[in-house]
Design a protein around this motif. Structure first.
Motif, PDB file in Angstrom:
ATOM      1  N   ARG A 100     -42.383  54.167  -4.911  1.00  0.00           N
ATOM      2  CA  ARG A 100     -41.675  53.453  -3.835  1.00  0.00           C
ATOM      3  C   ARG A 100     -42.881  52.925  -2.858  1.00  0.00           C
ATOM      4  NH1 ARG A 100     -38.503  58.908  -3.565  1.00  0.00           N
ATOM      5  NH2 ARG A 100     -36.517  58.099  -4.504  1.00  0.00           N
ATOM      6  N   TYR A 128     -36.445  59.021   2.073  1.00  0.00           N
ATOM      7  CA  TYR A 128     -36.460  58.799   0.836  1.00  0.00           C
ATOM      8  C   TYR A 128     -35.687  59.847   0.160  1.00  0.00           C
ATOM      9  CZ  TYR A 128     -39.371  54.589   0.563  1.00  0.00           C
ATOM     10  OH  TYR A 128     -39.979  53.459   0.958  1.00  0.00           O
ATOM     11  N   GLY A 136     -32.273  58.794  -1.874  1.00  0.00           N
ATOM     12  CA  GLY A 136     -32.051  59.287  -3.257  1.00  0.00           C
ATOM     13  C   GLY A 136     -31.218  60.339  -3.485  1.00  0.00           C
ATOM     14  N   GLN A 142     -26.528  58.857   0.612  1.00  0.00           N
ATOM     15  CA  GLN A 142     -26.871  57.702   1.004  1.00  0.00           C
ATOM     16  C   GLN A 142     -25.624  56.765   1.367  1.00  0.00           C
ATOM     17  OE1 GLN A 142     -27.439  56.086  -3.631  1.00  0.00           O
ATOM     18  NE2 GLN A 142     -27.483  54.491  -2.122  1.00  0.00           N
ATOM     19  N   ASN A 165     -32.799  60.024  -6.754  1.00  0.00           N
ATOM     20  CA  ASN A 165     -32.464  58.899  -7.501  1.00  0.00           C
ATOM     21  C   ASN A 165     -33.274  57.648  -7.025  1.00  0.00           C
ATOM     22  OD1 ASN A 165     -30.668  57.327  -9.163  1.00  0.00           O
ATOM     23  ND2 ASN A 165     -29.647  56.726  -7.137  1.00  0.00           N
ATOM     24  N   SER A 166     -33.568  56.691  -8.204  1.00  0.00           N
ATOM     25  CA  SER A 166     -34.147  55.398  -7.734  1.00  0.00           C
ATOM     26  C   SER A 166     -33.307  54.279  -7.686  1.00  0.00           C
ATOM     27  CB  SER A 166     -35.386  55.284  -8.669  1.00  0.00           C
ATOM     28  OG  SER A 166     -36.409  56.191  -8.228  1.00  0.00           O
ATOM     29  N   LEU A 209     -30.728  52.879  -6.443  1.00  0.00           N
ATOM     30  CA  LEU A 209     -29.962  53.065  -5.103  1.00  0.00           C
ATOM     31  C   LEU A 209     -28.669  52.250  -5.083  1.00  0.00           C
ATOM     32  CD1 LEU A 209     -32.819  53.063  -2.722  1.00  0.00           C
ATOM     33  CD2 LEU A 209     -32.018  54.884  -3.599  1.00  0.00           C
TER      34      LEU A 209
END
Length: 561
Positions: free
Chosen positions: A3, A434, A438, A443, A476-477, A479
């Protein structure tokens, strides 16, 4: 797969390059191009580093970002590392403890390395293949191995393997003699030498470093060792007497030591660096604050200023699982509507950022410049009309409560108003930002975030962000939560390529393929603008470490001061 540092801390490892100064950083104070390790620095003295926050971890299997990776090179060595020097010199993968960048066999599925002579830990004991094997095995430790994932991703291992402290030796890393290490991978990987640059491929004496031992007292294999450390306050490095310069072609190690001061306010750091008085003449720091930009324009300060890309992309993710954003036409409309020039202004202006058009930043090898969504409100409105959302809708944007983030968020908010898209800015504390974005269950519609590569290849940029099979419940990346069969298939095809140049070219085309789906809005490529002390020599910004000053080459022009 990191990140964005600037986004995460606004200080050390996060964002990038400097204004008015263009792309690559400029060596100063006698930093001679082509010989950056010499770079006018004398031998001796102490380099000071003023920082707003401490490093994440001194243990290299735990830390993993541009700032701490840069720091690790002072006290640790791996089989390979990045070169030293401005521009492409600092992005080349070169041998470090190993004699070469590795010998592949079995169609790139097996890699063999031979260790150099005269390589030692700080206690004088030799660095052996057994130490390399043990250091790498620590990446599987369920408690410590929270850093770079490449060891676990690439090296073959039983599913239940839990590192050397719990499971013992890993048979897929062989040590036929004290100088030879053989890695057996899960599948062919032509760029394994680049993966080995990651910090969790550092050797340690077998049996050491259990729990968090290395976070307070590492065992050095590089030119410096830790003499004292107060978490969040200070860190002092002194020379490792058992490091042999003849075995190390990367680290100049000019100063006798480094002193890091943590916990300083960003504005305070800027004031001290601009004044450059006393010991601050021997100091370096991270990126300046946006409010300081106007004050670095004088000739006296300009000659002490470095600038360059941080090597990351700041972007707005669009959560494709949300009702309105599930329609590609809506995501494309938002891409057409966001005016990148106003976002750059919100980020502090062109000294601190340039507008982004593609996913991969300019420093990625093989990247092609293109702009699929130039600002066009008429197209944006038509796409929304086609999607049945001509009357607009509400959108919640997750951001961190820091000045540059807020400025960009407001610019996005204003840009979408003409489309009657009501953007609610949802501030999340930096310490948990984050973790929240993530976690798919937490989110919202969109998030303002960033990503930096682990090395300058699309391999560490596009798969972690857009491979739908990597979507997890926490950490989790992806998004956008995009899970597109064609994208996933192409990621697999490129991963199997044995020609690295061809793979990088393919990633550039994949960038375009992904942006047709518009899962994100690329916003800016941030810059690192930093002021150094007047007695600093050998300073340049390294693209491999989020645009930070390459610590292995920096020193003092006059060490007696």
């Amino acid at each position: 797969m990191r990140r964005s540092a600037v986004l995460a801390t606004v200080a050390v490892f996060t964002a990038l390059a400097l204004t008015g100064c263009g792309g690559a950083s400029t060596p100063v104070s006698g930093a001679g191009a082509g010989d950056p390790a010499a770079a006018g620095a004398g031998t001796g003295g102490t380099v000071h580093f003023l920082l707003s926050s401490d490093y994440s971890h001194l243990d290299p299997v735990r830390g993993w970002d541009g700032g701490v990776n840069n720091f690790y090179r002072l006290i640790y060595r791996g089989l390979t590392t990045f070169g030293a020097g401005p521009g492409t010199e600092g992005t080349k993968v070169v041998p470090d403890l190993a004699t070469t960048t590795g010998t592949p066999s079995d169609d790139n599925k097996t890699w063999t390395f031979t260790l150099k002579d005269d390589i030692f830990f700080e206690d004088g004991k030799p660095i052996t293949s057994e130490a390399v094997k043990f250091g790498v095995e620590r990446a599987w430790d369920p408690e410590a191995g929270i850093g770079s994932p490449y060891a676990k991703l690439l090296i073959d291992a039983p599913k239940d393997y839990k590192g050397p402290y719990v499971s013992g030796d890993l048979d897929t890393i062989e040590t036929p003699d004290a100088k030879t290490v053989v890695f057996h991978l899960k599948k062919p990987y032509a760029d394994f030498a680049s993966a080995l640059v990651q910090p969790n491929f550092v050797p340690f004496p077998k049996g050491t470093g259990a729990a968090d031992a290395f976070d307070s007292k590492p065992i050095a294999s590089g030119p410096y060792k830790v003499e004292s450390y107060r978490r969040g306050a200070s860190l002092k490095l002194v020379r490792n007497p058992h490091w042999k310069a003849a075995s190390d072609t990367v680290r100049a190690a000019k100063p006798d030591g480094f002193e890091f001061t943590f916990g300083l306010d960003g504005a305070t750091i800027d004031e001290r660096m601009l004044a450059g008085q006393g010991a601050d003449a021997n100091a370096i720091a991270g990126a300046i604050q946006a409010a300081t930009v106007a004050r670095i324009q004088t000739p006296q300060i300009k000659e002490r200023t470095l600038s360059g890309y941080m090597g990351c992309t700041t972007y707005m993710s669009l959560n494709t699982t949300k009702k309105e954003l599930g329609d590609v036409r809506v995501r494309q409309a938002i891409n057409y509507a966001v005016n990148k020039d106003t976002v750059v202004a919100g980020d502090g202006g062109t000294t601190l950022a340039v507008k982004a058009t593609s996913i991969q930043p300019p420093t990625i090898v093989g990247r092609v410049d293109y702009d699929p969504y130039p600002t066009d409100m008429a197209k944006a409105q038509q796409l929304l009309n086609d999607a049945g959302l001509g009357g607009g809708f509400a959108l919640t944007l997750d951001v961190r409560p820091v000045a540059r983030q807020q400025g960009m968020a407001v610019a996005i908010q204003e840009a979408l108003k003409p489309l009657k898209i009501d953007v609610k800015i949802n501030n999340i504390d930096t310490s948990t930002f984050y973790e929240v974005i993530g976690t798919p269950a937490q989110q919202h519609d969109a998030a303002l975030t960033g990503w930096c590569p682990d090395w300058l290849s699309g391999a560490t940029f596009l798969p972690p962000l857009f491979d739908g099979r990597n979507i997890v419940a926490k950490g989790n990346s992806n998004l956008a939560q995009i899970d597109d069969e064609a994208i996933n298939k192409r990621i697999d095809e490129i991963a199997e390529m044995t020609d690295i140049d061809a793979a990088n070219a393919a990633y550039s085309e994949l960038d375009k393929q992904i942006m047709e789906k518009a899962p994100i809005v690329p916003l800016v490529y941030e810059k690192n603008v930093t002021v150094i002390g007047g007695n600093i020599a050998g300073a340049y910004l390294n693209d491999s470490f989020s645009g930070g000053i390459d610590l292995v080459s920096v020193g003092l022009e006059d060490p007696s001061k």
